[in-house]
Design an enzyme around this catalytic site. Structure first.
Site, short mmCIF file in Angstrom:
data_model
loop_
_atom_site.label_atom_id
_atom_site.label_comp_id
_atom_site.label_asym_id
_atom_site.label_seq_id
_atom_site.Cartn_x
_atom_site.Cartn_y
_atom_site.Cartn_z
N SER A 84 0.84 -1.19 0.00
CA SER A 84 0.00 0.00 0.00
C SER A 84 0.88 1.26 0.00
CB SER A 84 -0.96 -0.04 1.20
OG SER A 84 -2.03 0.87 1.03
N MET A 85 0.83 2.10 1.01
CA MET A 85 1.73 3.25 1.05
C MET A 85 3.17 2.83 0.82
SD MET A 85 2.76 5.86 4.17
CE MET A 85 3.93 4.70 4.88
#
Length: 243
Positions: A84-85
């Site tokens: 994700s991030m």
């Protein structure tokens, strides 16, 4: 950076980047699934032993800090994994290392994130407290049981907001594709990632892009840890053998 075991003469070091609000500890059990990779993880400000440090809410500033901290890593074989991030951070860090003329990772493994040039995200980082908490529960980013501990939530939220801002304020800058193979990992039930968006990673590499679908939602990694480490090891051991 945190390493979870001493692996003599590893084929490659796998450096992991956590999801928004996550810490290096989410990768602490990965080493048990491989004896040829050394598994490490970045320890970002605002969590774990760095809890008293403010989290960095700007991607360029975060990449600046990581490029300096990891400069010694590039003298030996290594690869990046990001969730994700963390996928976005690993990608932009790889581009920074290329700009500085440093050796690049042998592979970029990205999970739970559409390609950076295809991102279309909710604006969650600046929501009022209760709305942000509800949003986090809705995307499985916060266990419902944690709602019983409001003080803990208030301790976590500044870091979560900063991490979400890193991604939500991101603007992709077009550059030549990376000469690094990319392997995209995607949860079949992940409503935050689209087939088209995750397929866009192929545009960002000149060295080949693979996509693997796994059962689960945005945090499918929790239920597929062994399989994911095996996939990464297979890619990197083969790459090491060819070199």
């Amino acid at each position: 950076m945190t390493s979870f075991a001493d692996v003599p003469d590893p084929v490659c070091e796998l450096v992991c980047f956590p999801h928004a609000g996550g810490g290096s500890s989410v990768f602490q059990t990965w080493q048990r699934h491989t004896d040829v990779l050394r598994v490490s993880a970045v320890r970002l400000p605002g969590r774990e032993s760095r809890l008293r440090e403010p989290a960095i809410a700007d991607l360029d500033a975060l990449v600046d800090a990581l490029a300096a901290a990891l400069s010694g890593l590039t003298g030996r074989p290594y690869a990046f994994y990001g969730h994700s991030m963390g996928a976005l951070v690993a990608y932009e860090l790889t581009r920074r290392l290329r700009a500085e003329g440093l050796p690049l990772p042998r592979g970029l493994f990205v999970a739970g994130m559409d390609a950076p040039q295809r991102l279309d995200l909710d604006r969650a980082h600046d929501l009022p407290r209760d709305e942000l908490v509800a949003w986090l529960v809705g995307v499985n980013g916060l266990d419902a049981e944690v709602l019983e501990y409001p003080a803990l939530i208030d301790l976590m939220l500044p870091t979560i907001r900063a991490d979400l801002a890193v991604v939500e304020n991101y603007e992709h800058r077009r550059q030549p594709p990376l000469p690094v193979p990319i392997h995209v990992l995607r949860g079949r039930g992940d409503v935050q990632v689209s087939v088209e968006g995750s397929g866009g990673w192929a545009e960002l590499t000149s060295a080949g892009c693979a996509v693997t679908d796994l059962d689960g939602d945005h945090f499918f990694v929790q239920h597929n840890e062994r399989r994911i480490v095996s996939l990464i090891e297979s890619d990197l051991v083969g790459e090491g053998a060819r070199r």
